[in-house]
Design an enzyme around this catalytic site. Sequence first.
Site, PDB file in Angstrom:
ATOM      1  N   GLU A  96       9.129 -11.237  -6.036  1.00  0.00           N
ATOM      2  CA  GLU A  96       8.903 -12.657  -6.255  1.00  0.00           C
ATOM      3  C   GLU A  96       8.026 -12.864  -7.475  1.00  0.00           C
ATOM      4  O   GLU A  96       7.124 -12.084  -7.744  1.00  0.00           O
ATOM      5  CB  GLU A  96       8.223 -13.277  -5.040  1.00  0.00           C
ATOM      6  CG  GLU A  96       9.182 -13.554  -3.911  1.00  0.00           C
ATOM      7  CD  GLU A  96       8.504 -14.263  -2.749  1.00  0.00           C
ATOM      8  OE1 GLU A  96       9.129 -15.149  -2.169  1.00  0.00           O
ATOM      9  OE2 GLU A  96       7.358 -13.918  -2.430  1.00  0.00           O
ATOM     10  N   CYS A 117       2.613 -16.068 -12.134  1.00  0.00           N
ATOM     11  CA  CYS A 117       2.058 -14.877 -11.490  1.00  0.00           C
ATOM     12  C   CYS A 117       3.153 -13.821 -11.383  1.00  0.00           C
ATOM     13  O   CYS A 117       4.185 -14.058 -10.763  1.00  0.00           O
ATOM     14  CB  CYS A 117       1.542 -15.276 -10.118  1.00  0.00           C
ATOM     15  SG  CYS A 117       0.942 -13.895  -9.153  1.00  0.00           S
ATOM     16  N   CYS A 124       2.859  -1.992  -2.294  1.00  0.00           N
ATOM     17  CA  CYS A 124       1.630  -1.488  -2.905  1.00  0.00           C
ATOM     18  C   CYS A 124       1.106  -0.336  -2.057  1.00  0.00           C
ATOM     19  O   CYS A 124       1.171  -0.368  -0.838  1.00  0.00           O
ATOM     20  CB  CYS A 124       0.583  -2.595  -2.980  1.00  0.00           C
ATOM     21  SG  CYS A 124      -0.939  -2.070  -3.785  1.00  0.00           S
ATOM     22  N   CYS A 128      -4.839  -2.172   1.261  1.00  0.00           N
ATOM     23  CA  CYS A 128      -5.923  -3.074   1.656  1.00  0.00           C
ATOM     24  C   CYS A 128      -5.551  -3.712   2.997  1.00  0.00           C
ATOM     25  O   CYS A 128      -4.422  -4.146   3.181  1.00  0.00           O
ATOM     26  CB  CYS A 128      -6.154  -4.142   0.593  1.00  0.00           C
ATOM     27  SG  CYS A 128      -6.547  -3.434  -1.012  1.00  0.00           S
ATOM     28  N   CYS A 131      -3.992  -7.463   3.267  1.00  0.00           N
ATOM     29  CA  CYS A 131      -2.986  -7.906   2.287  1.00  0.00           C
ATOM     30  C   CYS A 131      -1.567  -7.606   2.754  1.00  0.00           C
ATOM     31  O   CYS A 131      -1.265  -6.505   3.222  1.00  0.00           O
ATOM     32  CB  CYS A 131      -3.261  -7.211   0.957  1.00  0.00           C
ATOM     33  SG  CYS A 131      -1.993  -7.516  -0.285  1.00  0.00           S
ATOM     34  N   GLY A 181       1.685  -5.632  -5.833  1.00  0.00           N
ATOM     35  CA  GLY A 181       1.418  -4.346  -6.478  1.00  0.00           C
ATOM     36  C   GLY A 181       0.069  -4.240  -7.158  1.00  0.00           C
ATOM     37  O   GLY A 181      -0.597  -5.234  -7.414  1.00  0.00           O
ATOM     38  N   GLU A 182      -0.322  -2.997  -7.418  1.00  0.00           N
ATOM     39  CA  GLU A 182      -1.574  -2.717  -8.127  1.00  0.00           C
ATOM     40  C   GLU A 182      -1.202  -2.380  -9.577  1.00  0.00           C
ATOM     41  O   GLU A 182      -0.676  -1.289  -9.849  1.00  0.00           O
ATOM     42  CB  GLU A 182      -2.305  -1.561  -7.431  1.00  0.00           C
ATOM     43  CG  GLU A 182      -3.463  -0.959  -8.219  1.00  0.00           C
ATOM     44  CD  GLU A 182      -4.444  -1.979  -8.773  1.00  0.00           C
ATOM     45  OE1 GLU A 182      -4.967  -2.802  -8.017  1.00  0.00           O
ATOM     46  OE2 GLU A 182      -4.682  -1.946  -9.994  1.00  0.00           O
ATOM     47  N   SER A 213      -5.432  -8.374 -12.593  1.00  0.00           N
ATOM     48  CA  SER A 213      -6.301  -8.191 -11.432  1.00  0.00           C
ATOM     49  C   SER A 213      -6.105  -6.800 -10.842  1.00  0.00           C
ATOM     50  O   SER A 213      -4.979  -6.353 -10.651  1.00  0.00           O
ATOM     51  CB  SER A 213      -5.963  -9.253 -10.385  1.00  0.00           C
ATOM     52  OG  SER A 213      -6.693  -9.037  -9.203  1.00  0.00           O
ATOM     53  N   SER A 236     -10.782  -7.256  -7.718  1.00  0.00           N
ATOM     54  CA  SER A 236     -10.756  -7.655  -6.312  1.00  0.00           C
ATOM     55  C   SER A 236     -11.891  -6.919  -5.621  1.00  0.00           C
ATOM     56  O   SER A 236     -11.744  -5.751  -5.273  1.00  0.00           O
ATOM     57  CB  SER A 236      -9.418  -7.261  -5.679  1.00  0.00           C
ATOM     58  OG  SER A 236      -8.402  -8.073  -6.215  1.00  0.00           O
ATOM     59  N   LEU A 237     -13.014  -7.593  -5.448  1.00  0.00           N
ATOM     60  CA  LEU A 237     -14.190  -6.910  -4.903  1.00  0.00           C
ATOM     61  C   LEU A 237     -14.170  -6.956  -3.375  1.00  0.00           C
ATOM     62  O   LEU A 237     -14.141  -5.927  -2.721  1.00  0.00           O
ATOM     63  CB  LEU A 237     -15.460  -7.540  -5.481  1.00  0.00           C
ATOM     64  CG  LEU A 237     -16.700  -6.674  -5.385  1.00  0.00           C
ATOM     65  CD1 LEU A 237     -16.597  -5.452  -6.270  1.00  0.00           C
ATOM     66  CD2 LEU A 237     -17.955  -7.462  -5.734  1.00  0.00           C
ATOM     67  N   ASN A 312      -6.326 -16.320   3.423  1.00  0.00           N
ATOM     68  CA  ASN A 312      -5.079 -16.937   3.860  1.00  0.00           C
ATOM     69  C   ASN A 312      -4.436 -16.053   4.916  1.00  0.00           C
ATOM     70  O   ASN A 312      -4.179 -14.888   4.642  1.00  0.00           O
ATOM     71  CB  ASN A 312      -4.119 -17.042   2.669  1.00  0.00           C
ATOM     72  CG  ASN A 312      -4.045 -18.449   2.165  1.00  0.00           C
ATOM     73  OD1 ASN A 312      -3.986 -19.393   2.940  1.00  0.00           O
ATOM     74  ND2 ASN A 312      -4.064 -18.595   0.858  1.00  0.00           N
ATOM     75  N   CYS A 355      -0.590 -15.831  -5.010  1.00  0.00           N
ATOM     76  CA  CYS A 355      -0.063 -14.590  -5.559  1.00  0.00           C
ATOM     77  C   CYS A 355      -0.259 -13.448  -4.596  1.00  0.00           C
ATOM     78  O   CYS A 355       0.652 -12.696  -4.304  1.00  0.00           O
ATOM     79  CB  CYS A 355      -0.801 -14.217  -6.831  1.00  0.00           C
ATOM     80  SG  CYS A 355      -0.617 -15.421  -8.084  1.00  0.00           S
TER      81      CYS A 355
HETATM   82  N1  SAH Z   1      -3.407  -5.391  -6.610  1.00  0.00           N
HETATM   83  C1  SAH Z   1      -4.158  -6.288  -7.413  1.00  0.00           C
HETATM   84  C2  SAH Z   1      -3.394  -7.543  -7.784  1.00  0.00           C
HETATM   85  C3  SAH Z   1      -2.543  -8.163  -6.741  1.00  0.00           C
HETATM   86  S1  SAH Z   1      -3.385  -8.871  -5.354  1.00  0.00           S
HETATM   87  C4  SAH Z   1      -5.463  -6.623  -6.755  1.00  0.00           C
HETATM   88  O1  SAH Z   1      -5.661  -6.264  -5.603  1.00  0.00           O
HETATM   89  O2  SAH Z   1      -6.309  -7.199  -7.422  1.00  0.00           O
HETATM   90  C5  SAH Z   1      -3.942 -10.434  -6.023  1.00  0.00           C
HETATM   91  C6  SAH Z   1      -5.144 -11.031  -5.270  1.00  0.00           C
HETATM   92  O3  SAH Z   1      -4.738 -11.599  -4.023  1.00  0.00           O
HETATM   93  C7  SAH Z   1      -6.202  -9.994  -4.943  1.00  0.00           C
HETATM   94  O4  SAH Z   1      -7.494 -10.453  -5.246  1.00  0.00           O
HETATM   95  C8  SAH Z   1      -6.020  -9.826  -3.473  1.00  0.00           C
HETATM   96  O5  SAH Z   1      -7.141  -9.293  -2.903  1.00  0.00           O
HETATM   97  C9  SAH Z   1      -5.681 -11.227  -3.033  1.00  0.00           C
HETATM   98  N2  SAH Z   1      -5.145 -11.342  -1.678  1.00  0.00           N
HETATM   99  C10 SAH Z   1      -4.390 -10.463  -1.004  1.00  0.00           C
HETATM  100  N3  SAH Z   1      -4.117 -10.898   0.240  1.00  0.00           N
HETATM  101  C11 SAH Z   1      -4.727 -12.111   0.360  1.00  0.00           C
HETATM  102  C12 SAH Z   1      -4.818 -13.067   1.409  1.00  0.00           C
HETATM  103  N4  SAH Z   1      -4.229 -12.879   2.569  1.00  0.00           N
HETATM  104  N5  SAH Z   1      -5.556 -14.195   1.190  1.00  0.00           N
HETATM  105  C13 SAH Z   1      -6.148 -14.409  -0.005  1.00  0.00           C
HETATM  106  N6  SAH Z   1      -6.064 -13.549  -1.030  1.00  0.00           N
HETATM  107  C14 SAH Z   1      -5.383 -12.398  -0.858  1.00  0.00           C
HETATM  108 FE1  SF4 Z   2      -2.385  -3.782  -3.267  1.00  0.00          FE
HETATM  109 FE2  SF4 Z   2      -3.890  -5.715  -4.347  1.00  0.00          FE
HETATM  110 FE3  SF4 Z   2      -2.800  -5.993  -1.910  1.00  0.00          FE
HETATM  111 FE4  SF4 Z   2      -4.791  -4.291  -2.233  1.00  0.00          FE
HETATM  112  S1  SF4 Z   2      -4.885  -6.524  -2.506  1.00  0.00           S
HETATM  113  S2  SF4 Z   2      -2.891  -3.887  -1.099  1.00  0.00           S
HETATM  114  S3  SF4 Z   2      -4.354  -3.516  -4.263  1.00  0.00           S
HETATM  115  S4  SF4 Z   2      -1.702  -5.835  -3.837  1.00  0.00           S
END
Ligand code: SAH
Ligand code: SF4
Length: 377
Positions: A96, A117, A124, A128, A131, A181-182, A213, A236-237, A312, A355
């Site tokens: 997407e 985006c 991925c 995490c 996610c 994806g990362e 990111s 993404s901290l 979310n 995203c």
């Molecule tokens: N892999 C990369 C980029 C894609 S994720 C990364 O982790 O930074 C893009 C952003 O969406 C990240 O900050 C991720 O932590 C956040 N994200 C993932 N799942 C989410 C959720 N359920 N609610 C809000 N943000 C989320």
């Molecule tokens: Fe991958 Fe980013 Fe999701 Fe972590 S937050 S699983 S790095 S897409």
Amino acid sequence: MKFEPSRQPLTGETLESLTAKLREHGEPAFRAKQIMEWLYKKRARSWDDMTNLSKPLRGWLAETFELLPMSLVHGKQSLDVTDKLLLELGDKLLIETVIIRVPQEGVGLENSRKTICISTQVGCAMGCKFCASGLMGLKRDLSAGEIVAQLLHVCYREDGRTERARAELASFDNIVVMGMGEPLANYEAISTALEIINANWGLGFGARRITLSTSGLVPNILKLADNPLDVRLAISLHGATDEVRSRIMPINKAYPLAKLIPAVKAFNEKHGRMVTLEFILIEDVNDSLDQARKLRDIARDLHAHVNLIPYNTVEGLEWKRPSLGRQQKFVEILREGRVSATLRREKGHDIDAACGQLRLKTEKDREVAALEEAGNN
Ligand code: SAH
Ligand code: SF4
């Protein structure tokens, strides 16, 4: 899983690589420029559109390259806050790409700020815990051509205003590499794609309007720091201590804060830009006031902006967003510490969440798309 298409996508070629391939075929170097012009400045949708190339050359191109490595399954043009394009890759996997319009007061949605985006992998591997993409695991990396082609699909679909892909893309304010994806786990492809997106002979989109990111792949943050492309970096901290971060982000075990923070500093030094720290607020996981204070200290140390994103909900996961009062208290601690921080509020208006939540409900999406198409015919 690896995918080896029989023809490489033209959208994955740089001017240099295309010139070399043409030269090998006995063509002069300026042909590569002409072809790039057809692809990015005009909107060639077929090889036969490239009328200043000879027929035999067009034939060779068609045998050697694929013009676009994916097709649009679903994505009717609609003026919504978020708009998703479902794209099918050569091996039938789906990704997407999202268009996000940020509503502004007194301005219609059609004239609001627009962000695209893009995704860099199918699924991925980072795992995490919060996610949707992480839940799925990694299916495969996208190629540079598949990353760039997402933008062309957006341009083609945004139709009507201009005939030129590149000019169409210029009507967008930002590109965020925050989809599935990362990106730094697919470094070669994303760095080639960024070169093509930025280059004058390519899509000509300013690097400073592109944000990448990452979950914190330290060696590749350092590589990106050395990359001459001046993209913005978001980290993404999601945890301000190793204990909390490791609980929700497995990558923190390999690259804990003591490694991540110096890498961000190294990026800062080379690029002189304010880095963004993304922090999803998850109830009873990372929303304590102690986490807020520690996040404040990290942000001050890094001169970073903090983007707080109320979690979310993801189907199948029990995590929740904290109450509004809790979110407010958290952000106040940052602001009292003179850290620049935004707290995203409105559901659906939230770029990062929109995203981050891209996910592959493959079969389900396909069914829905098919039903909608059928309903429209
Ligand atoms: N892999 C990369 C980029 C894609 S994720 C990364 O982790 O930074 C893009 C952003 O969406 C990240 O900050 C991720 O932590 C956040 N994200 C993932 N799942 C989410 C959720 N359920 N609610 C809000 N943000 C989320
Ligand atoms: Fe991958 Fe980013 Fe999701 Fe972590 S937050 S699983 S790095 S897409």
